[in-house]
Design a protein around this motif. Structure first.
Motif, short mmCIF file in Angstrom:
data_model
loop_
_atom_site.label_atom_id
_atom_site.label_comp_id
_atom_site.label_asym_id
_atom_site.label_seq_id
_atom_site.Cartn_x
_atom_site.Cartn_y
_atom_site.Cartn_z
N VAL A 1 1.40 8.47 0.01
CA VAL A 1 0.00 8.09 0.24
C VAL A 1 -0.22 7.87 1.74
N ASP A 2 -1.13 8.66 2.28
CA ASP A 2 -1.54 8.53 3.68
C ASP A 2 -2.85 7.74 3.69
N LEU A 3 -2.80 6.52 4.23
CA LEU A 3 -3.94 5.61 4.14
C LEU A 3 -4.48 5.28 5.53
N THR A 4 -5.79 5.45 5.70
CA THR A 4 -6.48 5.04 6.92
C THR A 4 -7.51 3.98 6.55
N LEU A 5 -7.39 2.80 7.14
CA LEU A 5 -8.39 1.75 6.97
C LEU A 5 -9.29 1.74 8.20
N TYR A 6 -10.58 1.90 7.98
CA TYR A 6 -11.52 1.94 9.10
C TYR A 6 -11.86 0.53 9.57
N GLY A 7 -11.89 0.33 10.88
CA GLY A 7 -12.17 -0.97 11.45
C GLY A 7 -13.66 -1.19 11.67
N ASP A 8 -13.97 -2.22 12.42
CA ASP A 8 -15.34 -2.53 12.78
C ASP A 8 -15.39 -2.74 14.28
N ARG A 9 -16.43 -3.41 14.75
CA ARG A 9 -16.58 -3.59 16.21
C ARG A 9 -15.44 -4.40 16.82
N HIS B 1 -12.26 -4.67 15.34
CA HIS B 1 -10.94 -4.24 14.89
C HIS B 1 -10.88 -2.71 14.88
N GLY B 2 -9.75 -2.17 15.33
CA GLY B 2 -9.57 -0.72 15.33
C GLY B 2 -9.12 -0.21 13.96
N ASP B 3 -9.06 1.10 13.83
CA ASP B 3 -8.59 1.72 12.59
C ASP B 3 -7.08 1.48 12.43
N LEU B 4 -6.65 1.39 11.17
CA LEU B 4 -5.23 1.26 10.85
C LEU B 4 -4.79 2.46 10.03
N HIS B 5 -3.70 3.11 10.45
CA HIS B 5 -3.23 4.30 9.75
C HIS B 5 -1.75 4.13 9.40
N GLN B 6 -1.43 4.22 8.10
CA GLN B 6 -0.06 4.06 7.65
C GLN B 6 0.24 5.05 6.52
N LYS B 7 1.53 5.34 6.35
CA LYS B 7 1.98 6.19 5.25
C LYS B 7 2.87 5.36 4.33
N TYR B 8 2.69 5.52 3.03
CA TYR B 8 3.44 4.74 2.05
C TYR B 8 3.96 5.66 0.95
N ARG B 9 5.09 5.26 0.36
CA ARG B 9 5.60 5.93 -0.84
C ARG B 9 5.34 4.98 -2.02
N VAL B 10 4.60 5.48 -3.00
CA VAL B 10 4.11 4.64 -4.09
C VAL B 10 4.63 5.19 -5.42
N GLU B 11 5.14 4.31 -6.26
CA GLU B 11 5.59 4.72 -7.59
C GLU B 11 4.39 4.84 -8.52
N GLY B 12 4.25 6.01 -9.15
CA GLY B 12 3.15 6.23 -10.08
C GLY B 12 2.58 7.63 -9.94
N ASP B 13 1.68 7.96 -10.86
CA ASP B 13 0.97 9.24 -10.83
C ASP B 13 -0.43 9.08 -10.26
N MET B 14 -0.90 7.82 -10.15
CA MET B 14 -2.21 7.51 -9.60
C MET B 14 -2.05 6.38 -8.59
N TRP B 15 -2.92 6.37 -7.59
CA TRP B 15 -2.91 5.28 -6.62
C TRP B 15 -4.06 4.32 -6.91
N VAL B 16 -3.79 3.05 -6.60
CA VAL B 16 -4.79 1.99 -6.80
C VAL B 16 -4.97 1.25 -5.49
N LEU B 17 -6.22 1.14 -5.05
CA LEU B 17 -6.54 0.40 -3.83
C LEU B 17 -7.43 -0.79 -4.22
N GLN B 18 -7.01 -1.97 -3.83
CA GLN B 18 -7.72 -3.19 -4.22
C GLN B 18 -8.36 -3.84 -3.01
N ALA B 19 -9.52 -4.44 -3.22
CA ALA B 19 -10.24 -5.14 -2.15
C ALA B 19 -10.75 -6.48 -2.65
#
Length: 212
Positions: A93-101, A103-121
Protein backbone atom coordinates in the motif's frame (compact mmCIF):
# COMPACT_ATOMS: atom_id res chain seq x y z
CA UNK A 1 -7.04 17.23 14.08
CA UNK A 2 -7.63 19.37 10.98
CA UNK A 3 -10.57 21.79 10.64
CA UNK A 4 -10.45 23.11 7.05
CA UNK A 5 -11.96 26.55 6.43
CA UNK A 6 -13.38 27.72 3.10
CA UNK A 7 -15.25 31.03 3.19
CA UNK A 8 -16.48 31.90 -0.29
CA UNK A 9 -19.33 33.44 -2.24
CA UNK A 10 -21.90 30.85 -1.16
CA UNK A 11 -21.31 31.64 2.54
CA UNK A 12 -21.70 35.37 1.78
CA UNK A 13 -24.91 34.61 -0.12
CA UNK A 14 -26.37 32.55 2.73
CA UNK A 15 -25.59 35.23 5.33
CA UNK A 16 -27.10 37.91 3.07
CA UNK A 17 -30.24 35.78 2.58
CA UNK A 18 -30.69 35.31 6.33
CA UNK A 19 -30.27 39.07 6.95
CA UNK A 20 -32.74 39.83 4.14
CA UNK A 21 -35.28 37.37 5.52
CA UNK A 22 -35.04 38.83 9.03
CA UNK A 23 -35.40 42.36 7.67
CA UNK A 24 -38.50 41.35 5.69
CA UNK A 25 -40.00 39.69 8.77
CA UNK A 26 -39.51 42.83 10.87
CA UNK A 27 -40.75 45.17 8.14
CA UNK A 28 -43.81 43.04 7.49
CA UNK A 29 -44.61 42.79 11.20
CA UNK A 30 -44.47 46.55 11.72
CA UNK A 31 -46.54 47.23 8.60
CA UNK A 32 -49.24 44.90 9.93
CA UNK A 33 -49.16 46.58 13.35
CA UNK A 34 -49.32 50.03 11.81
CA UNK A 35 -52.61 49.46 10.00
CA UNK A 36 -54.32 48.04 13.11
CA UNK A 37 -56.56 45.04 13.51
CA UNK A 38 -59.66 46.60 12.00
CA UNK A 39 -57.99 47.58 8.77
CA UNK A 40 -55.75 44.49 8.49
CA UNK A 41 -57.92 42.79 5.90
CA UNK A 42 -57.97 45.91 3.69
CA UNK A 43 -54.55 47.47 4.18
CA UNK A 44 -52.33 44.83 5.84
CA UNK A 45 -51.75 42.67 2.78
CA UNK A 46 -48.35 44.30 2.11
CA UNK A 47 -47.03 43.16 5.49
CA UNK A 48 -48.38 39.64 4.97
CA UNK A 49 -46.67 39.44 1.57
CA UNK A 50 -43.35 40.54 3.07
CA UNK A 51 -43.60 37.86 5.76
CA UNK A 52 -44.43 35.20 3.15
CA UNK A 53 -41.42 36.28 1.04
CA UNK A 54 -39.23 36.10 4.14
CA UNK A 55 -40.46 32.54 4.76
CA UNK A 56 -39.57 31.53 1.19
CA UNK A 57 -36.08 33.08 1.53
CA UNK A 58 -35.46 31.12 4.75
CA UNK A 59 -36.71 27.93 3.09
CA UNK A 60 -34.27 28.38 0.18
CA UNK A 61 -31.49 29.09 2.70
CA UNK A 62 -32.28 25.82 4.47
CA UNK A 63 -32.03 23.93 1.16
CA UNK A 64 -28.63 25.50 0.47
CA UNK A 65 -27.46 24.56 3.97
CA UNK A 66 -28.47 20.94 3.35
CA UNK A 67 -26.63 21.05 0.00
CA UNK A 68 -23.42 22.22 1.71
CA UNK A 69 -23.74 19.47 4.31
CA UNK A 70 -24.08 16.79 1.65
CA UNK A 71 -21.44 18.00 -0.81
CA UNK A 72 -18.69 19.59 1.29
CA UNK A 73 -15.62 17.34 1.23
CA UNK A 74 -11.84 17.54 1.47
CA UNK A 75 -9.34 15.39 -0.44
CA UNK A 76 -7.41 13.82 2.43
CA UNK A 77 -5.34 10.98 0.95
CA UNK A 78 -4.31 8.97 -2.09
CA UNK A 79 -3.93 5.18 -1.95
CA UNK A 80 -2.33 2.80 -4.44
CA UNK A 81 -2.75 -0.84 -3.39
CA UNK A 82 -1.31 -3.84 -5.25
CA UNK A 83 -1.13 -7.56 -4.40
CA UNK A 84 2.28 -8.95 -3.49
CA UNK A 85 3.39 -11.59 -6.02
CA UNK A 86 3.83 -15.01 -4.50
CA UNK A 87 2.37 -13.98 -1.12
CA UNK A 88 -1.38 -14.56 -0.90
CA UNK A 89 -3.57 -12.21 1.14
CA UNK A 90 -0.90 -9.50 1.19
CA UNK A 91 -0.91 -5.97 -0.23
CA UNK A 92 1.68 -3.30 -0.85
CA UNK A 93 0.00 0.00 0.00
CA UNK A 94 1.42 3.33 -1.16
CA UNK A 95 -0.24 5.99 1.01
CA UNK A 96 -0.10 9.77 0.65
CA UNK A 97 -1.74 11.91 3.33
CA UNK A 98 -2.38 15.45 2.15
CA UNK A 99 -1.48 18.25 4.55
CA UNK A 100 -2.91 21.69 5.13
CA UNK A 101 -1.45 25.18 5.50
CA UNK A 102 0.47 24.17 8.61
CA UNK A 103 1.47 20.62 7.66
CA UNK A 104 3.11 19.13 4.58
CA UNK A 105 2.10 15.97 2.75
CA UNK A 106 3.17 12.60 4.20
CA UNK A 107 4.10 9.74 1.88
CA UNK A 108 4.78 6.20 3.12
CA UNK A 109 4.73 2.63 1.82
CA UNK A 110 3.32 -0.22 3.90
CA UNK A 111 2.90 -3.99 3.59
CA UNK A 112 -0.58 -4.94 4.78
CA UNK A 113 -2.03 -8.39 5.43
CA UNK A 114 -5.33 -8.85 3.61
CA UNK A 115 -7.06 -8.65 0.25
CA UNK A 116 -8.59 -5.23 1.00
CA UNK A 117 -7.20 -2.13 2.67
CA UNK A 118 -8.98 -0.18 5.39
CA UNK A 119 -8.27 3.46 6.19
CA UNK A 120 -9.74 4.87 9.39
CA UNK A 121 -10.23 8.50 10.43
CA UNK A 122 -11.41 10.33 13.53
CA UNK A 123 -14.30 12.66 12.67
CA UNK A 124 -15.57 15.66 14.62
CA UNK A 125 -18.88 16.43 12.92
CA UNK A 126 -19.92 20.06 13.22
CA UNK A 127 -23.45 21.40 13.24
CA UNK A 128 -24.80 22.24 9.77
CA UNK A 129 -24.97 25.96 10.52
CA UNK A 130 -21.22 25.91 11.31
CA UNK A 131 -20.57 24.23 7.92
CA UNK A 132 -22.63 26.97 6.29
CA UNK A 133 -20.28 29.74 7.42
CA UNK A 134 -17.28 27.93 5.90
CA UNK A 135 -15.98 25.51 8.55
CA UNK A 136 -15.53 21.89 7.45
CA UNK A 137 -15.91 19.14 10.03
CA UNK A 138 -12.64 18.15 11.70
CA UNK A 139 -10.76 14.98 10.84
CA UNK A 140 -7.53 13.07 11.31
CA UNK A 141 -6.58 9.98 9.29
CA UNK A 142 -5.17 7.59 11.89
CA UNK A 143 -5.12 3.86 11.05
CA UNK A 144 -4.36 1.54 8.15
CA UNK A 145 -5.04 -2.19 8.24
CA UNK A 146 -6.22 -5.05 6.04
CA UNK A 147 -9.14 -7.44 5.72
CA UNK A 148 -9.43 -10.76 3.92
CA UNK A 149 -12.18 -11.51 1.42
CA UNK A 150 -12.76 -14.93 2.98
CA UNK A 151 -13.52 -13.38 6.36
CA UNK A 152 -10.55 -14.92 8.16
CA UNK A 153 -9.14 -12.52 10.75
CA UNK A 154 -5.74 -11.07 9.92
CA UNK A 155 -2.90 -11.40 12.42
CA UNK A 156 -1.18 -8.10 11.68
CA UNK A 157 -1.59 -5.22 14.11
CA UNK A 158 -3.17 -2.01 12.86
CA UNK A 159 -0.75 0.67 11.61
CA UNK A 160 -0.91 4.21 13.02
CA UNK A 161 -0.37 6.53 10.06
CA UNK A 162 -1.20 9.86 11.71
CA UNK A 163 -0.23 9.22 15.28
CA UNK A 164 -2.13 7.45 18.04
CA UNK A 165 -5.81 8.32 18.45
CA UNK A 166 -6.04 7.10 22.06
CA UNK A 167 -6.58 10.64 23.37
CA UNK A 168 -9.37 11.24 20.87
CA UNK A 169 -11.35 8.20 22.00
CA UNK A 170 -10.65 8.98 25.66
CA UNK A 171 -12.13 12.44 25.10
CA UNK A 172 -15.09 10.92 23.27
CA UNK A 173 -15.72 8.50 26.15
CA UNK A 174 -15.79 11.45 28.54
CA UNK A 175 -18.04 13.39 26.11
CA UNK A 176 -15.40 16.11 25.82
CA UNK A 177 -16.07 16.55 22.08
CA UNK A 178 -19.79 17.12 22.52
CA UNK A 179 -19.44 20.87 22.90
CA UNK A 180 -22.72 22.52 22.01
CA UNK A 181 -23.70 24.45 20.00
CA UNK A 182 -20.82 23.80 17.57
CA UNK A 183 -20.14 20.03 17.62
CA UNK A 184 -22.83 17.57 16.57
CA UNK A 185 -20.94 14.32 17.17
CA UNK A 186 -17.48 12.71 17.30
CA UNK A 187 -16.58 9.18 16.22
CA UNK A 188 -14.24 6.93 14.26
CA UNK A 189 -15.12 6.09 10.65
CA UNK A 190 -13.45 3.84 8.06
CA UNK A 191 -13.44 3.16 4.32
CA UNK A 192 -12.69 -0.26 2.76
CA UNK A 193 -11.54 -0.85 -0.80
CA UNK A 194 -9.71 -3.37 -2.96
CA UNK A 195 -6.56 -3.05 -5.06
CA UNK A 196 -6.09 -0.13 -7.44
CA UNK A 197 -5.55 3.61 -7.30
CA UNK A 198 -7.94 5.56 -5.07
CA UNK A 199 -8.53 9.10 -3.87
CA UNK A 200 -9.82 9.38 -0.30
CA UNK A 201 -12.14 12.20 0.75
CA UNK A 202 -13.51 13.43 4.07
CA UNK A 203 -17.08 14.69 3.86
CA UNK A 204 -18.86 16.58 6.63
CA UNK A 205 -19.60 13.28 8.41
CA UNK A 206 -17.62 10.39 6.87
CA UNK A 207 -14.52 9.13 5.07
CA UNK A 208 -15.11 7.88 1.52
CA UNK A 209 -13.14 6.88 -1.57
CA UNK A 210 -13.43 7.03 -5.35
CA UNK A 211 -11.21 5.55 -8.09
CA UNK A 212 -8.41 7.97 -8.93
Amino acid sequence: MVFPVAFGWIQVLLIAMVVLALALFVLGFFRMRKVGRGALARHGSGGIVLILIAGVVLWVTTLLQAYLGLTGEVKAAHVVAAPVAGTPHTLDVDLTLYGDRGHGDLHQKYRVEGDMWVLQADIVELQHWVNTVGFHSGYQVTRLFGERLDGVAVKQNQIFVGGSDANFFADMQQHSWYTKPFVRSAYGNAVIATTGSWDVFISQDAIKTRPA
